[in-house]
Design an enzyme around this catalytic site. Structure first.
Site, PDB file in Angstrom:
ATOM      1  N   ASP A 139       1.051  -1.223  -0.024  1.00 24.78           N
ATOM      2  CA  ASP A 139       0.047   0.102   0.037  1.00 24.78           C
ATOM      3  C   ASP A 139       0.997   1.201  -0.238  1.00 24.78           C
ATOM      4  OD1 ASP A 139      -2.434  -1.315   0.174  1.00 24.78           O
ATOM      5  OD2 ASP A 139      -2.205  -1.568   2.394  1.00 24.78           O
ATOM      6  N   ASP A 185      -7.152  -1.002  -4.338  1.00 18.58           N
ATOM      7  CA  ASP A 185      -8.322  -0.744  -3.584  1.00 18.58           C
ATOM      8  C   ASP A 185      -9.000   0.244  -4.192  1.00 18.58           C
ATOM      9  OD1 ASP A 185      -7.105  -2.692  -1.697  1.00 18.58           O
ATOM     10  OD2 ASP A 185      -5.762  -1.296  -0.985  1.00 18.58           O
TER      11      ASP A 185
END
Length: 199
Positions: free
Chosen positions: A141, A175
């Site tokens: 991430d 995401d």
């Protein structure tokens, strides 16, 4: 089908290129301020929402296998929707969900056997001594949008007077694709899921 494949391939390429770049050029936890409200902040997690973890190694394996089954279901949903000539918004949304899920599955399945995690150094792609095993990779991430930070007013129950950041989640392109798809389905619900006139 061609448009769906274009969306899936484009999202996957952007997702994986950005993740590989971050892993091989950023130290873990490194933070680069792009704007006051946008930062590149490198972290990793086992793949659950908000970085949550459960069940240790067995839980991680269960999560990865569950995702593999889920991607099969999403793929069938996409194929079926295209065959039924569903609305373009639904096709785009499912394509984004498929690409997003696939992007994080790639991390979970393969990253543990192609990257290392050296201390105080950037990771190496196709490392001689990778950090994990097949199915035990960590999801990368890096997108962080701390739009507002400060102390909440004291009159707010439970959280009043405590530090708060909006938006404090750190996520990736995969995401974002899933979130955009869900947003499309909510906003354009009637177009994506039209009622049968015979009902």
């Amino acid at each position: 089908m061609k448009k769906a494949l274009f969306i899936i391939i484009t999202v996957l390429l952007i997702d994986q290129i950005s993740k590989i770049y971050i892993k091989t050029n950023f130290l873990y936890g490194e933070d680069v301020v792009v704007f006051d409200w946008f930062r590149i902040h490198f972290i990793e997690n086992n793949g659950m929402a908000w970085g949550a973890e459960f069940g240790g190694k067995a839980g991680k394996l269960f999560l990865t296998i569950f995702r593999l089954f889920a991607i099969g279901g999403i793929g069938y949903w996409l194929y079926s929707s295209i065959k039924k000539e569903a609305h373009t918004i639904l096709i785009v949304a499912i394509s984004l969900i498929f690409a997003g899920a696939m992007g994080n599955i790639i991390d979970s399945v393969f990253y543990g056997v192609i990257f290392d995690t050296p201390a105080n150094a950037t990771a190496t792609l196709f490392a001689e001594k990778p950090y994990g095993e097949l199915f035990y990779g960590k999801v990368v991430d890096m997108l962080y949008f701390p739009i507002w930070s400060g102390d909440l007013p004291s009159w707010i129950p439970i959280w009043g007077g405590k530090p708060f950041t909006f938006f404090n989640a750190i996520f990736n392109v995969a995401d974002a694709a899933i979130s955009i798809a869900v947003g499309l389905l909510i906003v354009f619900n009637k177009k994506a899921f039209p009622k049968d006139n015979n009902e």
